[in-house]
Motif scaffolding. Structure first.
Motif, PDB file in Angstrom:
ATOM      1  N   GLY A 225       0.839  -1.193   0.000  1.00  0.00           N
ATOM      2  CA  GLY A 225       0.000   0.000   0.000  1.00  0.00           C
ATOM      3  C   GLY A 225       0.871   1.238   0.000  1.00  0.00           C
ATOM      4  N   GLU A 226       0.266   2.373   0.309  1.00  0.00           N
ATOM      5  CA  GLU A 226       0.980   3.647   0.346  1.00  0.00           C
ATOM      6  C   GLU A 226       0.813   4.299   1.709  1.00  0.00           C
ATOM      7  OE1 GLU A 226       0.213   6.420  -2.749  1.00  0.00           O
ATOM      8  OE2 GLU A 226       0.245   4.907  -4.347  1.00  0.00           O
ATOM      9  N   THR A 227       1.899   4.898   2.187  1.00  0.00           N
ATOM     10  CA  THR A 227       1.859   5.656   3.431  1.00  0.00           C
ATOM     11  C   THR A 227       2.535   7.006   3.210  1.00  0.00           C
ATOM     12  OG1 THR A 227       3.953   4.714   4.195  1.00  0.00           O
ATOM     13  CG2 THR A 227       1.928   3.592   4.866  1.00  0.00           C
ATOM     14  N   PRO A 228       2.123   8.037   3.941  1.00  0.00           N
ATOM     15  CA  PRO A 228       2.789   9.338   3.822  1.00  0.00           C
ATOM     16  C   PRO A 228       4.124   9.328   4.553  1.00  0.00           C
ATOM     17  CG  PRO A 228       1.058   9.445   5.476  1.00  0.00           C
ATOM     18  CD  PRO A 228       0.969   8.080   4.863  1.00  0.00           C
ATOM     19  N   TRP A 249       5.208  -8.395   6.306  1.00  0.00           N
ATOM     20  CA  TRP A 249       5.893  -7.438   5.429  1.00  0.00           C
ATOM     21  C   TRP A 249       4.895  -6.387   4.968  1.00  0.00           C
ATOM     22  CZ3 TRP A 249      10.780  -6.640   3.212  1.00  0.00           C
ATOM     23  CH2 TRP A 249      11.779  -7.587   3.535  1.00  0.00           C
ATOM     24  N   TRP A 250       5.305  -5.133   4.988  1.00  0.00           N
ATOM     25  CA  TRP A 250       4.587  -4.042   4.339  1.00  0.00           C
ATOM     26  C   TRP A 250       5.435  -3.577   3.156  1.00  0.00           C
ATOM     27  CZ3 TRP A 250       0.003  -1.435   4.420  1.00  0.00           C
ATOM     28  CH2 TRP A 250      -0.044  -0.224   3.715  1.00  0.00           C
ATOM     29  N   LEU A 251       4.856  -3.624   1.953  1.00  0.00           N
ATOM     30  CA  LEU A 251       5.552  -3.135   0.756  1.00  0.00           C
ATOM     31  C   LEU A 251       4.962  -1.794   0.351  1.00  0.00           C
ATOM     32  CD1 LEU A 251       5.964  -6.296  -1.513  1.00  0.00           C
ATOM     33  CD2 LEU A 251       7.448  -5.449   0.323  1.00  0.00           C
ATOM     34  N   GLU A 252       5.783  -0.774   0.390  1.00  0.00           N
ATOM     35  CA  GLU A 252       5.367   0.549  -0.085  1.00  0.00           C
ATOM     36  C   GLU A 252       5.356   0.504  -1.611  1.00  0.00           C
ATOM     37  OE1 GLU A 252       4.129   4.478   0.934  1.00  0.00           O
ATOM     38  OE2 GLU A 252       4.614   2.791   2.265  1.00  0.00           O
ATOM     39  N   GLN A 268      13.714   8.064   0.862  1.00  0.00           N
ATOM     40  CA  GLN A 268      14.605   8.698   1.841  1.00  0.00           C
ATOM     41  C   GLN A 268      13.903   9.040   3.143  1.00  0.00           C
ATOM     42  OE1 GLN A 268      16.213  11.749  -0.939  1.00  0.00           O
ATOM     43  NE2 GLN A 268      18.224  10.860  -0.481  1.00  0.00           N
ATOM     44  N   GLN A 269      12.571   9.171   3.114  1.00  0.00           N
ATOM     45  CA  GLN A 269      11.820   9.427   4.349  1.00  0.00           C
ATOM     46  C   GLN A 269      11.777   8.197   5.248  1.00  0.00           C
ATOM     47  OE1 GLN A 269       8.265  10.719   2.354  1.00  0.00           O
ATOM     48  NE2 GLN A 269       8.615  12.870   2.859  1.00  0.00           N
ATOM     49  N   GLY A 270      12.067   7.046   4.688  1.00  0.00           N
ATOM     50  CA  GLY A 270      12.148   5.834   5.490  1.00  0.00           C
ATOM     51  C   GLY A 270      10.826   5.125   5.661  1.00  0.00           C
ATOM     52  N   PRO A 271      10.870   3.910   6.193  1.00  0.00           N
ATOM     53  CA  PRO A 271       9.661   3.081   6.324  1.00  0.00           C
ATOM     54  C   PRO A 271       8.718   3.593   7.405  1.00  0.00           C
ATOM     55  CG  PRO A 271      11.547   1.987   7.300  1.00  0.00           C
ATOM     56  CD  PRO A 271      12.085   3.206   6.632  1.00  0.00           C
ATOM     57  N   PRO A 272       7.450   3.184   7.340  1.00  0.00           N
ATOM     58  CA  PRO A 272       6.430   3.637   8.295  1.00  0.00           C
ATOM     59  C   PRO A 272       6.431   2.803   9.570  1.00  0.00           C
ATOM     60  CG  PRO A 272       5.400   2.266   6.652  1.00  0.00           C
ATOM     61  CD  PRO A 272       6.855   2.368   6.275  1.00  0.00           C
ATOM     62  N   HIS A 273       7.454   2.948  10.382  1.00  0.00           N
ATOM     63  CA  HIS A 273       7.569   2.118  11.587  1.00  0.00           C
ATOM     64  C   HIS A 273       6.393   2.312  12.523  1.00  0.00           C
ATOM     65  CE1 HIS A 273      11.492   0.575  10.679  1.00  0.00           C
ATOM     66  NE2 HIS A 273      12.018   1.775  10.573  1.00  0.00           N
ATOM     67  N   LEU A 274       5.990   1.227  13.149  1.00  0.00           N
ATOM     68  CA  LEU A 274       4.964   1.299  14.187  1.00  0.00           C
ATOM     69  C   LEU A 274       5.600   1.671  15.507  1.00  0.00           C
ATOM     70  CD1 LEU A 274       2.971  -1.952  13.306  1.00  0.00           C
ATOM     71  CD2 LEU A 274       2.439   0.398  12.644  1.00  0.00           C
ATOM     72  N   ALA A 275       5.044   2.675  16.172  1.00  0.00           N
ATOM     73  CA  ALA A 275       5.625   3.120  17.443  1.00  0.00           C
ATOM     74  C   ALA A 275       5.346   2.081  18.524  1.00  0.00           C
ATOM     75  CB  ALA A 275       5.018   4.462  17.838  1.00  0.00           C
TER      76      ALA A 275
END
Length: 275
Positions: A225-228, A249-252, A268-275
């Motif tokens: 999917g897509e994440t900001p 796995w999450w594939l951007e 370059q913004q990096g992956p959408p890590h879960l806090a």
């Protein structure tokens, strides 16, 4: 949860550079794609050569092409290509496979099998052959479509017991899901008439796999999917339901990206890590 990025556009040198940037930005995998006929899409290149370039610019990320439709590739050639790339990357290749889009002109325009049943038969035989040849032991095969006299492929892959294979599986189609369970990962989908995949579907797939899969080797479930990249809280909100349902796995995947700078910035913004 692991995080990968599918690079949809760019020339070979740029894609290799983006793979390196992805590794530096903390992504766990950098992926390309596999296509033949692309009349309405951006330029693309042979995935095996592109992934070789990516391997030479990276040291730790997983590499793969989303996805390889095995029915239009000779399985013994794929066996040789994958082992070579596995050695070049020092054991970082994953092989995501499936039937391919039914309306893909890369089948119909060149005389390949277009019906779903025929492609499924070729896919199953191809997987038998590829994994058999990866064993680096004498191997022969007699199937409906393929016939191999005894041969031995050496060397075997770096990764043991084999290069991980991720298989597209259509939920809740038992035959399709059971095919994926024999290997190392599931790329979930549903038939058009069954509606879109939901986190509840992923949870049901996980429960089915846990109860039915006989192998004890690791098994991944891959979602895309897509994440900001500029809103970590929103990105986590998007990914969390899939992770909680069991995706590993999450594939951007920004298939609609119109320019390379959009891709570069998001990487370059990096992956959408879960806090």
């Amino acid at each position: 949860m692991h995080y990968g990025f599918v690079i949809p556009i760019g020339d070979v040198q740029t894609i290799a550079e983006l793979a390196q940037l992805g590794e530096e930005a903390g992504w766990d995998g950098m992926f390309y794609w596999d296509g033949i006929c692309i009349e309405s899409m951006a330029e693309m290149y042979d995935p095996w050569i592109v992934m070789a370039a990516m391997a030479m610019r990276t040291k730790s990320v997983r590499l793969g092409a989303i996805i390889t439709p095995l029915s239009r590739r000779r399985p013994w050639k794929v066996a040789r290509e994958t082992v070579t790339l596995d050695h070049l990357s020092q054991g970082r290749l994953v092989l995501p496979i499936g039937l391919g889009a039914i309306d893909d002109k890369g089948f119909g325009k060149v005389g390949e099998v277009t019906d779903r049943k025929g492609r499924a038969e070729l896919l199953d035989e191809s997987l038998d052959i590829i994994t058999g040849l990866w064993s680096a032991q004498p191997f022969s095969y007699q199937g409906k479509h393929y016939h191999l006299e005894e041969m031995t492929f050496r060397p075997g892959p770096v990764q043991q017991p084999r290069i991980p294979i991720w298989v597209v599986g259509a939920w809740p189609r038992a035959k399709s899901i059971n095919r994926a369970m024999r290997y190392d990962g599931l790329l979930p989908t549903k038939m058009e008439q069954d509606g879109p995949v939901t986190p509840e579907d992923i949870r049901a797939m996980c429960e089915h796999i846990i109860s039915q899969r006989k192998q004890t080797t690791p098994f991944d479930i891959i979602w895309e999917g897509e994440t900001p990249g500029d809103d970590t809280e929103q990105a986590a909100t998007i990914v969390r339901p899939w992770a909680e349902a069991g995706a590993t796995w999450w594939l951007e995947s920004r298939w609609s990206a119109s320019n390379i700078e959009e891709i570069r910035t998001r990487i370059q913004q990096g992956p959408p890590h879960l806090a």
